[in-house]
Scaffold this motif. Structure first.
Motif, PDB file in Angstrom:
ATOM      1  N   ALA A   1      -4.298  -0.624  -3.090  1.00 29.01           N
ATOM      2  CA  ALA A   1      -4.177   0.176  -1.590  1.00 29.01           C
ATOM      3  C   ALA A   1      -3.003   0.566  -2.323  1.00 29.01           C
ATOM      4  CB  ALA A   1      -3.770  -0.967  -0.555  1.00 29.01           C
ATOM      5  N   CYS A   2      -2.235   0.713  -3.141  1.00 30.36           N
ATOM      6  CA  CYS A   2      -1.650   1.602  -3.589  1.00 30.36           C
ATOM      7  C   CYS A   2      -1.799   2.543  -4.289  1.00 30.36           C
ATOM      8  CB  CYS A   2       0.027   0.471  -4.974  1.00 30.36           C
ATOM      9  SG  CYS A   2      -1.323  -0.317  -6.251  1.00 30.36           S
ATOM     10  N   GLU A   3      -2.812   3.077  -5.692  1.00 28.87           N
ATOM     11  CA  GLU A   3      -3.568   3.625  -6.686  1.00 28.87           C
ATOM     12  C   GLU A   3      -3.882   4.597  -5.476  1.00 28.87           C
ATOM     13  OE1 GLU A   3      -5.924   3.936 -10.025  1.00 28.87           O
ATOM     14  OE2 GLU A   3      -5.865   2.223  -9.526  1.00 28.87           O
ATOM     15  N   PRO A   4      -4.718   4.928  -4.145  1.00 31.27           N
ATOM     16  CA  PRO A   4      -4.942   5.893  -3.870  1.00 31.27           C
ATOM     17  C   PRO A   4      -3.846   7.055  -3.061  1.00 31.27           C
ATOM     18  CG  PRO A   4      -5.360   4.553  -2.870  1.00 31.27           C
ATOM     19  CD  PRO A   4      -5.635   4.063  -4.053  1.00 31.27           C
ATOM     20  N   VAL A   5      -2.766   6.512  -2.871  1.00 33.49           N
ATOM     21  CA  VAL A   5      -1.676   7.090  -2.617  1.00 33.49           C
ATOM     22  C   VAL A   5      -0.743   7.765  -3.148  1.00 33.49           C
ATOM     23  CG1 VAL A   5      -1.756   5.783  -0.808  1.00 33.49           C
ATOM     24  CG2 VAL A   5      -0.394   4.524  -1.752  1.00 33.49           C
ATOM     25  N   CYS A   6      -0.627   7.156  -4.642  1.00 37.44           N
ATOM     26  CA  CYS A   6       0.029   8.027  -5.212  1.00 37.44           C
ATOM     27  C   CYS A   6      -0.101   8.737  -5.999  1.00 37.44           C
ATOM     28  CB  CYS A   6       0.396   6.560  -6.000  1.00 37.44           C
ATOM     29  SG  CYS A   6       1.072   7.645  -8.327  1.00 37.44           S
ATOM     30  N   PRO A   7       1.101   9.952  -5.119  1.00 37.47           N
ATOM     31  CA  PRO A   7       0.284  11.574  -5.646  1.00 37.47           C
ATOM     32  C   PRO A   7       0.440  12.097  -7.192  1.00 37.47           C
ATOM     33  CG  PRO A   7       2.725  10.992  -5.091  1.00 37.47           C
ATOM     34  CD  PRO A   7       2.414   9.890  -4.820  1.00 37.47           C
ATOM     35  N   VAL A   8       1.071  10.830  -8.183  1.00 41.23           N
ATOM     36  CA  VAL A   8       0.278  11.563  -9.495  1.00 41.23           C
ATOM     37  C   VAL A   8      -0.050  10.597 -10.343  1.00 41.23           C
ATOM     38  CG1 VAL A   8       3.000  12.756  -9.421  1.00 41.23           C
ATOM     39  CG2 VAL A   8       3.147   9.507  -9.850  1.00 41.23           C
TER      40      VAL A   8
ATOM     41  N   VAL B   1       4.548   2.020  -1.989  1.00 42.82           N
ATOM     42  CA  VAL B   1       5.716   1.604  -1.242  1.00 42.82           C
ATOM     43  C   VAL B   1       4.966   0.433   0.051  1.00 42.82           C
ATOM     44  CG1 VAL B   1       7.864  -0.138  -0.174  1.00 42.82           C
ATOM     45  CG2 VAL B   1       7.624   1.493  -2.663  1.00 42.82           C
ATOM     46  N   ASP B   2       5.381   1.256   1.166  1.00 38.85           N
ATOM     47  CA  ASP B   2       4.708   1.373   2.522  1.00 38.85           C
ATOM     48  C   ASP B   2       2.825   0.380   2.261  1.00 38.85           C
ATOM     49  OD1 ASP B   2       7.759   1.898   3.731  1.00 38.85           O
ATOM     50  OD2 ASP B   2       6.240   3.669   3.759  1.00 38.85           O
ATOM     51  N   SER B   3       2.558   1.445   1.126  1.00 37.10           N
ATOM     52  CA  SER B   3       0.433   0.914   1.671  1.00 37.10           C
ATOM     53  C   SER B   3       0.984  -0.888   0.831  1.00 37.10           C
ATOM     54  CB  SER B   3      -0.094   2.204   0.743  1.00 37.10           C
ATOM     55  OG  SER B   3       0.392   1.402  -0.900  1.00 37.10           O
ATOM     56  N   CYS B   4       1.720  -1.926  -0.046  1.00 42.75           N
ATOM     57  CA  CYS B   4       1.287  -2.623  -0.353  1.00 42.75           C
ATOM     58  C   CYS B   4       1.270  -3.516   1.040  1.00 42.75           C
ATOM     59  CB  CYS B   4       2.350  -3.526  -1.205  1.00 42.75           C
ATOM     60  SG  CYS B   4       2.480  -4.121  -2.211  1.00 42.75           S
ATOM     61  N   PRO B   5      -0.138  -4.478   0.979  1.00 43.47           N
ATOM     62  CA  PRO B   5       0.482  -5.305   2.292  1.00 43.47           C
ATOM     63  C   PRO B   5       1.151  -6.748   1.702  1.00 43.47           C
ATOM     64  CG  PRO B   5      -2.042  -5.429   0.998  1.00 43.47           C
ATOM     65  CD  PRO B   5      -1.059  -4.266   0.702  1.00 43.47           C
ATOM     66  N   VAL B   6       1.861  -6.730   0.977  1.00 44.55           N
ATOM     67  CA  VAL B   6       2.041  -7.385   0.151  1.00 44.55           C
ATOM     68  C   VAL B   6       4.054  -7.791  -0.374  1.00 44.55           C
ATOM     69  CG1 VAL B   6       0.221  -9.691  -0.281  1.00 44.55           C
ATOM     70  CG2 VAL B   6       0.761  -8.271  -2.390  1.00 44.55           C
ATOM     71  N   ASP B   7       4.313  -6.681   0.036  1.00 42.99           N
ATOM     72  CA  ASP B   7       5.340  -6.349  -0.854  1.00 42.99           C
ATOM     73  C   ASP B   7       5.593  -6.382  -1.784  1.00 42.99           C
ATOM     74  OD1 ASP B   7       6.042  -5.368   1.918  1.00 42.99           O
ATOM     75  OD2 ASP B   7       6.755  -7.090   2.879  1.00 42.99           O
ATOM     76  N   ALA B   8       4.586  -5.910  -2.968  1.00 42.56           N
ATOM     77  CA  ALA B   8       4.702  -6.648  -4.491  1.00 42.56           C
ATOM     78  C   ALA B   8       5.595  -5.540  -4.814  1.00 42.56           C
ATOM     79  CB  ALA B   8       3.549  -6.729  -4.925  1.00 42.56           C
TER      80      ALA B   8
END
Length: 55
Positions: free
Chosen positions: A14-21, A45-52
């Motif tokens: 979930a985090c990978e596609p939201v990273c702008p860089v 940070v906001d995209s991670c469902p398990v707060d990792a």
């Protein structure tokens, strides 16, 4: 300082596609953040469902 992904990562991606860089990539069973590329924006940070992900 770049964000980091802890061992709590479930490799959902979930985090990978939201990273702008494009600083996040898959390595084995988890995602990792390239500290040299990370701009510390916090989008992941906001995209991670398990707060990792933390600063």
């Amino acid at each position: 300082m770049a964000h980091t992904i802890s061992d709590e990562c479930i490799n959902c991606g979930a985090c990978e596609p939201v990273c702008p860089v494009e600083a996040i990539s898959e390595q084995g069973d988890v995602r990792v953040i390239d500290a040299e590329t990370c701009t510390d924006c916090g989008a992941c940070v906001d995209s991670c469902p398990v707060d990792a992900i933390s600063a």
